[in-house]
Design a protein around this motif. Structure first.
Motif, PDB file in Angstrom:
ATOM      1  N   SER A 101       0.829  -1.195   0.000  1.00  0.00           N
ATOM      2  CA  SER A 101       0.000   0.000   0.000  1.00  0.00           C
ATOM      3  C   SER A 101       0.871   1.255   0.000  1.00  0.00           C
ATOM      4  O   SER A 101       1.890   1.315   0.684  1.00  0.00           O
ATOM      5  N   THR A 102       0.463   2.262  -0.748  1.00  0.00           N
ATOM      6  CA  THR A 102       1.159   3.544  -0.740  1.00  0.00           C
ATOM      7  C   THR A 102       0.597   4.434   0.358  1.00  0.00           C
ATOM      8  O   THR A 102      -0.325   4.053   1.070  1.00  0.00           O
ATOM      9  N   THR A 112      -5.974   4.022   0.084  1.00  0.00           N
ATOM     10  CA  THR A 112      -4.837   3.104  -0.007  1.00  0.00           C
ATOM     11  C   THR A 112      -4.816   2.324   1.298  1.00  0.00           C
ATOM     12  O   THR A 112      -4.255   2.776   2.292  1.00  0.00           O
TER      13      THR A 112
END
Length: 295
Positions: A101-102, A112
């Protein structure tokens, strides 16, 4: 017997009865088609609903795998959870959740999602961490660390019970003061109480006689030090008056037309005021005076 006299239970059955006996190729094609259809059905089931494979890597899915339960909590060692993962090894490892995940989190637009989220839709806890016998509950690391990184953020501003923000390595903030430093107290200035300073609107005065005695005062001490040779008197007040204004006037029936009085604050604590008398003729003794201090 003619063919019209045959009984109803005598027609040929199976593929041979349905398609005749004249073509072996036709029968083989039909059989192969059935086997292929069975295989396709089995393959489709395995891709969408196959059981978990123990000790092996299961396939990558493109949809969520949901496990829904309706189980009440119990007082026993087990029960009350939709799933339970445990590792009996002394080297640990109950579960690991990884993702890519960013930045942003599930509140971002677009979201995200974090690698792990516990969401309680009611009023209870969203998580509990328990180290039954250890001295440290866990570890939070963020990148390379440092002041630019945060272990977590919260919108809650209440006091965290048991979280001691007043101590560093078990020591109070006063334990880190230098040998000559004083503890900081927002109610004090330079270690002094507010009452030690003259406040705006204060009016202090002292009446000093020829011997240097303070005969009347407000905020002044009972006596004043006098230097007869220079006719200088020093009046000590109980408050810091260094930021105030001073006025000294002669207090005598004798003519003092040539007399001048110079007033100044002379000590670091700001509590003493010096009055120097001079003039023509030079006074042989101290001329009584009134000293006024206005803040």
């Amino acid at each position: 017997m003619s063919k019209h006299d045959q009984q109803p239970d005598e027609p040929r059955r199976g593929l041979r009865g349905r398609f005749g006996t004249g073509s072996v190729r036709t029968r083989n094609v039909i059989a192969a088609t059935g086997i292929l259809a069975i295989g396709v059905t089995a393959t489709g089931f395995a891709a969408t609903g196959s059981p978990l494979l123990q000790g092996k890597r299961n396939g990558t899915t493109s949809a969520e795998t949901e496990i829904i339960a309706n189980i009440n909590s119990t007082n026993g060692p087990t029960g009350g959870y939709s799933t339970r993962q445990s590792n009996l090894s002394s080297t640990g490892g109950g579960a690991v959740y990884g993702c890519r995940s960013t930045a942003g989190g599930s509140a971002a637009i677009p979201p995200t999602n974090p690698c792990l989220r516990a969401n309680n839709l009611s009023t209870g806890y969203a998580f509990e961490f328990n180290a039954s016998n250890g001295l440290t509950a866990g570890l939070i690391t963020v990148g390379k660390g440092g002041d630019a990184t945060k272990p977590f953020t919260t919108n809650a501003t209440g006091v965290a019970t048991g979280l001691n923000a007043d101590r560093v390595d078990g020591k109070n903030a006063t334990d880190f003061l230098g040998a000559t430093e004083k503890a900081t107290d927002s109610a004090k200035l330079g270690g002094q109480e507010p009452a030690a300073f003259a406040q705006a609107g204060d009016f202090l005065f002292a009446a000093v006689d020829a011997t240097g005695k303070v005969t009347a005062s407000r905020g002044g001490t009972a006596t004043a030090a006098v230097t007869p040779a220079t006719t200088t008197a020093t009046v000590t007040f109980t408050k810091d008056v260094s930021k105030c204004s001073f006025t000294a006037t002669p207090n005598t029936a004798t003519a003092t037309s040539g007399l001048s009085l110079a007033v100044s604050s002379v000590t670091a604590d700001g509590k003493q005021v010096r009055v120097d008398e001079a003039g023509t003729p030079t006074p042989a003794v101290l001329v009584p005076f009134h000293l006024q201090v206005i803040c």
